[in-house]
Design a protein around this motif. Structure first.
Motif, mmCIF file in Angstrom:
data_model
loop_
_atom_site.group_PDB
_atom_site.id
_atom_site.type_symbol
_atom_site.label_atom_id
_atom_site.label_comp_id
_atom_site.label_asym_id
_atom_site.label_seq_id
_atom_site.Cartn_x
_atom_site.Cartn_y
_atom_site.Cartn_z
ATOM 1 N N VAL A 222 0.842 -1.202 0.000
ATOM 2 C CA VAL A 222 0.000 0.000 0.000
ATOM 3 C C VAL A 222 0.880 1.256 0.000
ATOM 4 O O VAL A 222 1.669 1.461 0.919
ATOM 5 N N PRO A 223 0.747 2.087 -1.027
ATOM 6 C CA PRO A 223 1.462 3.367 -0.985
ATOM 7 C C PRO A 223 0.655 4.451 -0.268
ATOM 8 O O PRO A 223 -0.551 4.547 -0.452
ATOM 9 N N ILE A 224 1.355 5.216 0.534
ATOM 10 C CA ILE A 224 0.728 6.365 1.205
ATOM 11 C C ILE A 224 1.652 7.566 1.013
ATOM 12 O O ILE A 224 2.843 7.466 1.303
ATOM 13 N N THR A 225 1.122 8.674 0.505
ATOM 14 C CA THR A 225 1.956 9.874 0.427
ATOM 15 C C THR A 225 1.314 11.006 1.204
ATOM 16 O O THR A 225 0.096 11.164 1.230
ATOM 17 N N ASP A 246 -4.396 5.291 -12.333
ATOM 18 C CA ASP A 246 -5.331 4.295 -12.837
ATOM 19 C C ASP A 246 -4.895 3.736 -14.186
ATOM 20 O O ASP A 246 -5.699 3.150 -14.902
ATOM 21 N N LEU A 247 -3.635 3.917 -14.527
ATOM 22 C CA LEU A 247 -3.132 3.412 -15.808
ATOM 23 C C LEU A 247 -2.512 2.040 -15.597
ATOM 24 O O LEU A 247 -1.730 1.850 -14.653
ATOM 25 N N ALA A 248 -2.832 1.114 -16.499
ATOM 26 C CA ALA A 248 -2.389 -0.275 -16.293
ATOM 27 C C ALA A 248 -0.883 -0.374 -16.068
ATOM 28 O O ALA A 248 -0.420 -1.154 -15.231
ATOM 29 N N GLY A 249 -0.118 0.442 -16.774
ATOM 30 C CA GLY A 249 1.342 0.334 -16.660
ATOM 31 C C GLY A 249 1.901 0.969 -15.407
ATOM 32 O O GLY A 249 3.091 0.826 -15.117
ATOM 33 N N PHE A 250 1.066 1.692 -14.670
ATOM 34 C CA PHE A 250 1.591 2.456 -13.535
ATOM 35 C C PHE A 250 0.822 2.252 -12.230
ATOM 36 O O PHE A 250 1.313 2.640 -11.180
ATOM 37 N N THR A 251 -0.338 1.676 -12.302
ATOM 38 C CA THR A 251 -1.145 1.633 -11.080
ATOM 39 C C THR A 251 -0.465 0.796 -9.997
ATOM 40 O O THR A 251 0.231 -0.169 -10.283
ATOM 41 N N ALA A 252 -0.682 1.236 -8.765
ATOM 42 C CA ALA A 252 -0.243 0.422 -7.633
ATOM 43 C C ALA A 252 -1.464 0.129 -6.763
ATOM 44 O O ALA A 252 -1.367 -0.011 -5.550
ATOM 45 N N GLY A 253 -2.615 0.105 -7.400
ATOM 46 C CA GLY A 253 -3.833 -0.227 -6.664
ATOM 47 C C GLY A 253 -4.319 0.902 -5.774
ATOM 48 O O GLY A 253 -5.062 0.674 -4.826
ATOM 49 N N GLY A 254 -3.919 2.120 -6.089
ATOM 50 C CA GLY A 254 -4.422 3.268 -5.330
ATOM 51 C C GLY A 254 -3.472 3.706 -4.229
ATOM 52 O O GLY A 254 -2.901 2.890 -3.531
ATOM 53 N N THR A 255 -3.338 5.028 -4.128
ATOM 54 C CA THR A 255 -2.495 5.611 -3.074
ATOM 55 C C THR A 255 -3.393 6.374 -2.114
ATOM 56 O O THR A 255 -4.307 7.083 -2.551
ATOM 57 N N LEU A 256 -3.134 6.243 -0.831
ATOM 58 C CA LEU A 256 -3.798 7.113 0.134
ATOM 59 C C LEU A 256 -2.996 8.417 0.165
ATOM 60 O O LEU A 256 -1.828 8.423 0.560
ATOM 61 N N GLN A 257 -3.619 9.492 -0.302
ATOM 62 C CA GLN A 257 -2.962 10.799 -0.354
ATOM 63 C C GLN A 257 -3.419 11.583 0.874
ATOM 64 O O GLN A 257 -4.597 11.912 0.985
ATOM 65 N N VAL A 258 -2.503 11.873 1.764
ATOM 66 C CA VAL A 258 -2.881 12.589 2.980
ATOM 67 C C VAL A 258 -2.363 14.023 2.893
ATOM 68 O O VAL A 258 -1.168 14.255 2.720
ATOM 69 N N LEU A 259 -3.295 14.927 3.016
ATOM 70 C CA LEU A 259 -2.942 16.339 2.981
ATOM 71 C C LEU A 259 -2.880 16.830 4.424
ATOM 72 O O LEU A 259 -3.904 16.855 5.110
ATOM 73 N N VAL A 260 -1.688 17.156 4.897
ATOM 74 C CA VAL A 260 -1.560 17.725 6.246
ATOM 75 C C VAL A 260 -1.745 19.227 6.046
ATOM 76 O O VAL A 260 -0.805 19.971 5.805
ATOM 77 N N GLY A 316 -9.213 0.036 -5.471
ATOM 78 C CA GLY A 316 -7.872 0.074 -6.060
ATOM 79 C C GLY A 316 -7.525 1.424 -6.643
ATOM 80 O O GLY A 316 -6.852 1.518 -7.673
ATOM 81 N N ASN A 317 -7.990 2.452 -6.003
ATOM 82 C CA ASN A 317 -7.837 3.782 -6.570
ATOM 83 C C ASN A 317 -7.382 4.789 -5.534
ATOM 84 O O ASN A 317 -7.484 4.560 -4.343
ATOM 85 N N ASP A 318 -6.918 5.940 -6.014
ATOM 86 C CA ASP A 318 -6.463 6.990 -5.096
ATOM 87 C C ASP A 318 -7.629 7.584 -4.302
ATOM 88 O O ASP A 318 -8.775 7.590 -4.757
ATOM 89 N N VAL A 319 -7.283 8.116 -3.145
ATOM 90 C CA VAL A 319 -8.255 8.802 -2.313
ATOM 91 C C VAL A 319 -7.483 9.850 -1.513
ATOM 92 O O VAL A 319 -6.337 9.618 -1.152
ATOM 93 N N VAL A 320 -8.123 11.006 -1.305
ATOM 94 C CA VAL A 320 -7.452 12.070 -0.552
ATOM 95 C C VAL A 320 -8.072 12.196 0.835
ATOM 96 O O VAL A 320 -9.298 12.266 0.973
ATOM 97 N N LEU A 321 -7.206 12.224 1.843
ATOM 98 C CA LEU A 321 -7.642 12.559 3.195
ATOM 99 C C LEU A 321 -7.083 13.948 3.497
ATOM 100 O O LEU A 321 -5.862 14.130 3.542
#
Ligand SMILES: Cc1ncc(C[n+]2csc(CCOP(=O)(O)OP(=O)(O)O)c2C)c(N)n1
Length: 794
Positions: A222-225, A246-260, A316-321
Motif C-alpha cells: 500500500v502506498p501512502i503519500t 489508474d493506468l495499467a502500466g503504472f497503477t499500484a492499486g491506489g495511493t492514500l494521499q494525505v494532505l496535512v 484500487g484507486n487513489d483517495v485524498v484525506l
C-alpha cells in the motif's frame, strides 16, 4: 428526504476548522433543511464524492457516511496524541534552535495513519511504502515506521561528522525502514527538499515491489503519500503523479494521499496559494474522492482515514484525506510566524495541545501518560549521547544483497556476448508471429529484415540490437521494464516491440515469449514518469528498468528527479539504482528542442562514479551496453544518448558476430595507429560523418576516435590509444555549441592524460540555445564543422 444538496455541497458548510480560518468560504444554501443531512455531511467530516462517475463508488462512501458512527476506544488515540506532542516538546527542550518541522497542530495525523494502517493490515497488506515531506517526519519515523526515539535523537547529536564530510543529508530527509506494530513492513522513501518530488518515486517503488511479489500484490503493498497544502496545490509533479494512478502500466492499486493541511505555506496564506477555495482541489479533476476532516476532532480523523483506506482497498484507486489542522510554530521552529500572521499566532499561543482537549472531552488522564513518555525519551537521550556512530535508519531490501554501488572497478567487467545458437533462438522468437496473425505490411517487412539480421545475412541495426539485448536478458531470467512516450512503437518507428493485428487490433509482443517484460506507452509526463521509473528501479535491482525520453531535450522536464534523486541518492542516502535513461540525441536540423539531450548537464553532475554517461555509436555497442548494465553486479544509473538518424545509418549497423562475443568498449577507433597524423576525438553520430568525410578526402592518416563512454571517464583506454599515436594532432570535435556538449568535461581530462599535448577544438560557436531552427542553416553549420575538423592548422 432529498439529501442531494448535502451530499454535493455539505462539505462546504462542514465544521472543518475550529480556528475559523475557513469562514470566508461561500457556504451554499442547503435545501431542504435536514438535521440528518447536517449531521452526516456538515460535521467534522466533509466529503467530496458526488463527482465520481461510478455509482458504486458514490454508494460505498454514502452508505458509510450515513451509517451510525460508533465511538472508538479513546485510549490508543489519546496515547498517540500524547506521544506526538511529548516527542516534539522533548526535541524542542533538548535541541532548542534546531529545525525539526514539528507536527504540533497536526497531531491527529498519527491516530489517523494508525487507523488507515490497521484497515490495510486487516485487508491483507504486508508492506507500506510511504512518501512524505518535512512536516512531522520525525514523529512519523518513530510512531509509524517504528524507529526508536534513540535512533532519531542520535541524528540530532550529530555524533559522527567525519563520516558525513561532503555527503549524507539532513535528518528530516532521510529514508527509514521498519515495522508498524510488528504487523507490516514500512518503508519511508528518502526525499529531497524539493516538495512533491517524492510522489512518483514512492508510487514507482510500490508498483516495483508489487511486481516483484507477483499476482495479488496490489492488496499487499500500500502506498501512502503525505503532502503540505501549499505544495499539493502548487507543484505540477503531483498532478503528473495523480494521473498515473489508474493506468495499467503504472497503477499500484491506489495511493492514500494525505494532505496535512495547516492552511499555511511557510508565510503565505491560502488565498495566495491556490486559485480555488481548497488546496485539495488539485485532485478534483480525477476520479478521486476527497475526505476533509477537522484535525481537532481526532475520532473523526481516525474514522475518515479508515474510510479512505477501505475505499482504496475496495476500488484500487487513489483517495485524498484532507486533515485540516494548524501549525503550532513558525515554518520551522527557528522561524517567527508572528511577523506575518500576528492574529493567528496570538490565538495559537493559548491553544491547548490536542491531547489535552481530547483527554478533557473523554474524561481521561493524559498527564500520567506524558510523564511516562517523557521518562522513556530522557532514557533514549542518555543512550544516544553515548553512541559513536549514527544509526542507519534505512536498510536496502534483501534483493539488493548481491549488488553494490561505490567506486567503479574494472574487475567487475564481463563479456556480454550471446553465443550463436542462443542468439539465433532469441532472434527466431523475436521475428515470429502467431498463426493467422495479420501484421502491418511495413512491420512484416521489418520482421523479415530482422530475420535476415538474426541469421547473419544482414548487419544488425539498432532496433534489432536492442530487441536482441532485451530478449537475451529475458531468456536469462532478467525481468525488463521499458516505459516512455510512444515507446512501444518507438518515436522513430525503430522499436516495433508490440505488433498489432491490422484486422483485430490484438497485440503480439515477441519479447513476452522470452520472459516477463513490461513495455509501457507512458502519459506525456517527464517528472512524473521518470520519478516513477526511478522509484521502480529501487525495488527491482535484479531487473533492467529503462525510461525513454521522446527526445533527450525533454528530459529536463524531470530535472529535479535527475539532480535530487538519480545522481545524488547514493551520496545522500546510500540508495542505489540501475535505472537506464534512453535520450535521443543528435544535431540534425530539427530545431532547438529536438537536438540535444544536454550531455553537459549530466557530465557536470557526474562525480564519485555516481552515474554512467554513454553514447554508443554502433548497434553492437548498444547491445553490449544494455547487457552489461543488467549483468554486472554494479548498480549505477546509466544515461545513454541514443540515435535518431543514426538508427538508419548503415555505418552504425553491426555484423552479427560482434554480438556473439565481446563486451562494451568505452573507446572505439577507426584508423590505423601507424603514421597517424591526426586524431579526431568525438562521440556518436558525428564520428560516422567524420569517417565519411575522411573517405571523401582519402586521408588515411586520420584516426576517428569515438568516446563511447564519457563517465566514468575511460582514462586508461584513452591513454593507450593516444600513446599509440604519439605524433598525431589531437582535435576534439563536437556538434554542440562551445558552451555545451562534452567539451568542457573532456578537455581538462585530455590535458591531464596527454601531458600537455595541445588539443584543438571544433564546435559550434557558443550559443544561448542549442541549435538553429533552420534546416539550411544547420546544413551550412554541419559542413563548416566537418571542414574545420579536417583543416590543417599549420
Ligand atoms: C519545490 C520547492 N519549492 C520551494 C521550497 C521551499 N519551501 C520549503 S517548505 C515551503 C512551504 C511548504 O508549505 P506546505 O506545503 O503547506 O507545507 P507545511 O510546511 O506547511 O507543512 C516552501 C515554499 C521547497 N522545499 N520545495
Amino acid at each position: 428526504m432529498d439529501l442531494d444538496a448535502y451530499r454535493r455541497f455539505g462539505y462546504l458548510a462542514a465544521r472543518l476548522d475550529s480556528l475559523g480560518r475557513l469562514n470566508a468560504r461561500a457556504v451554499p444554501e442547503l435545501e431542504p433543511p435536514s438535521e440528518e443531512g447536517r449531521r452526516w455531511y456538515c460535521g467534522s467530516i466533509g466529503v467530496e464524492f458526488m463527482h465520481l462517475r461510478d455509482p458504486r463508488r458514490r454508494r460505498f462512501i454514502q452508505e458509510r457516511i450515513e451509517a451510525p458512527r460508533p465511538r472508538p476506544d479513546p485510549a490508543p488515540i489519546l496515547e498517540l496524541l500524547v506521544r506526538c506532542d511529548t516527542f516534539e516538546k522533548f526535541l524542542q527542550r533538548r535541541y532548542l534552535g534546531t529545525k525539526r518541522y514539528s507536527l504540533e497542530g497536526g497531531d491527529a495525523l498519527l491516530p489517523a495513519l494508525a487507523g488507515a494502517l490497521d484497515v490495510a493490515a486487516g485487508r491483507g497488506a504486508t508492506d507500506v511504502i510511504l512518501g512524505m515531506s518535512h512536516r512531522g517526519r520525525l514523529n512519523v519515523m518513530v510512531h509509524v515506521v517504528g524507529k526508536s526515539p534513540e535512533e532519531i535523537v542520535a541524528h540530532f547529536e550529530d555524533v559522527d561528522p567525519s563520516s558525513m564530510l561532503g555527503c549524507g543529508d539532513v535528518k528530516y530527509h532521510l529514508g527509514a525502514t521498519g515495522a508498524y506494530r510488528g504487523r507490516m513492513e514500512v518503508s519511508l522513501t528518502p526525499n529531497p527538499s524539493h516538495l512533491e518530488a517524492v510522489d512518483p518515486v514512492a508510487l514507482g517503488r510500490a508498483r516495483g515491489l508489487q511486481d516483484r511479489l507477483g499476482p495479488g500484490a496490489r492488496a499487499r503493498v500500500v502506498p501512502i503519500t503525505l503532502h503540505g497544502d501549499a505544495a499539493f496545490a502548487g507543484q505540477g509533479v503531483l498532478s503528473e503523479t495523480l494521473n498515473l494512478a489508474d493506468l495499467a502500466g503504472f497503477t499500484a492499486g491506489g495511493t492514500l494521499q494525505v494532505l496535512v493541511n495547516n492552511l499555511i505555506g511557510f508565510t503565505t496564506a491560502p488565498a495566495a496559494l491556490h486559485s480555488s477555495p481548497l488546496a485539495s482541489d488539485a485532485a478534483r479533476r480525477l476520479e478521486i474522492p476527497i475526505l476533509h476532516v477537522n484535525g481537532e476532532d481526532p475520532e473523526a480523523a481516525v474514522h475518515a482515514a479508515r474510510l479512505a483506506m477501505e475505499y482504496r482497498c475496495e476500488f484500487g484507486n487513489d483517495v485524498v484525506l484532507d486533515l485540516i489542522c494548524y501549525r503550532r510554530h513558525g515554518h520551522s521552529e527557528v522561524d517567527d510566524p508572528t511577523v506575518t500572521q500576528p492574529r493567528l499566532y496570538g490565538q495559537l499561543k493559548t491553544r491547548k495541545p490536542l491531547w489535552e482537549l481530547y483527554a478533557a472531552e473523554r474524561g481521561l488522564d493524559g498527564q500520567g501518560l506524558v510523564a511516562g513518555v517523557n521518562a522513556e525519551l530522557e532514557k533514549s537521550w542518555e543512550r544516544a549521547k553515548r553512541l559513536t556512530r549514527e544509526p542507519r535508519l534505512m536498510k536496502l531490501p534483501p534483493p539488493w544483497e548481491p549488488f553494490r554501488g561505490g567506486k567503479y572497478n574494472p574487475s567487475m567487467e564481463l563479456d556480454t556476448g550471446v553465443g550463436d545458437s542462443r542468439l539465433q533462438a532469441v532472434a527466431e522468437a523475436l521475428t515470429s508471429v502467431p498463426e493467422g496473425f495479420h501484421g502491418h505490411p511495413k512491420v512484416l517487412q521489418n520482421l523479415e529484415q530482422r530475420r535476415e539480421m538474426g541469421r547473419g545475412a544482414a548487419a544488425v541495426d539498432w532496433g534489432m540490437a536492442e530487441a536482441l539485448a532485451l530478449g537475451s536478458l529475458l531468456s536469462e531470467g532478467v525481468p525488463v521494464r521499458l516505459s516512455g512516450e510512444d515507446t512501444r512503437r518507438g518515436t522513430f518507428n525503430q522499436r516495433q516491440a508490440v505488433l498489432m493485428d491490422v484486422e483485430t487490433e490484438t497485440e503480439h509482443v515477441p519479447l513476452r515469449t522470452l520472459g516477463p517484460v513490461e513495455l509501457v506507452d507512458s502519459p506525456l509526463s517527464e517528472a512524473g514518469v521518470l520519478g516513477f521509473e526511478y522509484g521502480y528501479s529501487l525495488e527491482r535491482p535484479e531487473g533492467l528498468v529503462l525510461w525513454e525520453a521522446q527526445f533527450g531535450d525533454f528530459a529536463n522536464g524531470a530535472q529535479v528527479i535527475l539532480d535530487q534523486y538519480l545522481t545524488a541518492a547514493e551520496d545522500k542516502w546510500g540508495v542505489l539504482s540501475g535505472l537506464v535513461l534512453l535520450l535521443p540525441h543528435g544535431f540534425e536540423g530539427q530545431g532547438p528542442e529536438h537536438s540535444s539531450a544536454r550531455v553537459e548537464r549530466f557530465l557536470q553532475l557526474a562525480a564519485e562514479d555516481n552515474i554512467q554517461v554513454c553514447q554508443p555509436s554502433t548497434a553492437s555497442q548498444y547491445f553490449h551496453l544494455l547487457r552489461r548494465q543488467a549483468l554486472r553486479r554494479w548498480r549505477k544509473p546509466l544515461v545513454v544518448l541514443t540515435p535518431k538518424s543514426m538508427l538508419r545509418n548503415p555505418r552504425s549497423h553491426s555484423p552479427l558476430p560482434e554480438l556473439t562475443r565481446g563486451r562494451f568498449r568505452p573507446i572505439l577507433t577507426s584508423g590505423e595507429p601507424e603514421n597517424c597524423s591526426r586524431v579526431l576525438l568525438c562521440s556518436g553520430k558525428l564520428g560516422h560523418d567524420l569517417i565519411a568525410e575522411r573517405e571523401r578526402r582519402t586521408l588515411e592518416s586520420t584516426t576517428v576516435l569515438f568516446v563511447e563512454q564519457f563517465y566514468p571517464f575511460p582514462e586508461a583506454e584513452l591513454r593507450d590509444e593516444l600513446q599509440r599515436r604519439p605524433r598525431a594532432d589531437l582535435v576534439w570535435v563536437q556538434e554542440e555549441p562551445a558552451n555545451m556538449g562534452g567539451l568542457s568535461f573532456v578537455l581538462p581530462r585530455l590535458a591531464h592524460l596527454c601531458g600537455g599535448r595541445p588539443v584543438r577544438t571544433v564546435k559550434r560557436s557558443e550559443s544561448a540555445s542549442p541549435a538553429t531552427g533552420s534546416m539550411k542553416a544547420h546544413a551550412i553549420e554541419q559542413s563548416a564543422l566537418l571542414s574545420l575538423a579536417f583543416m590543417d592548422p599549420r
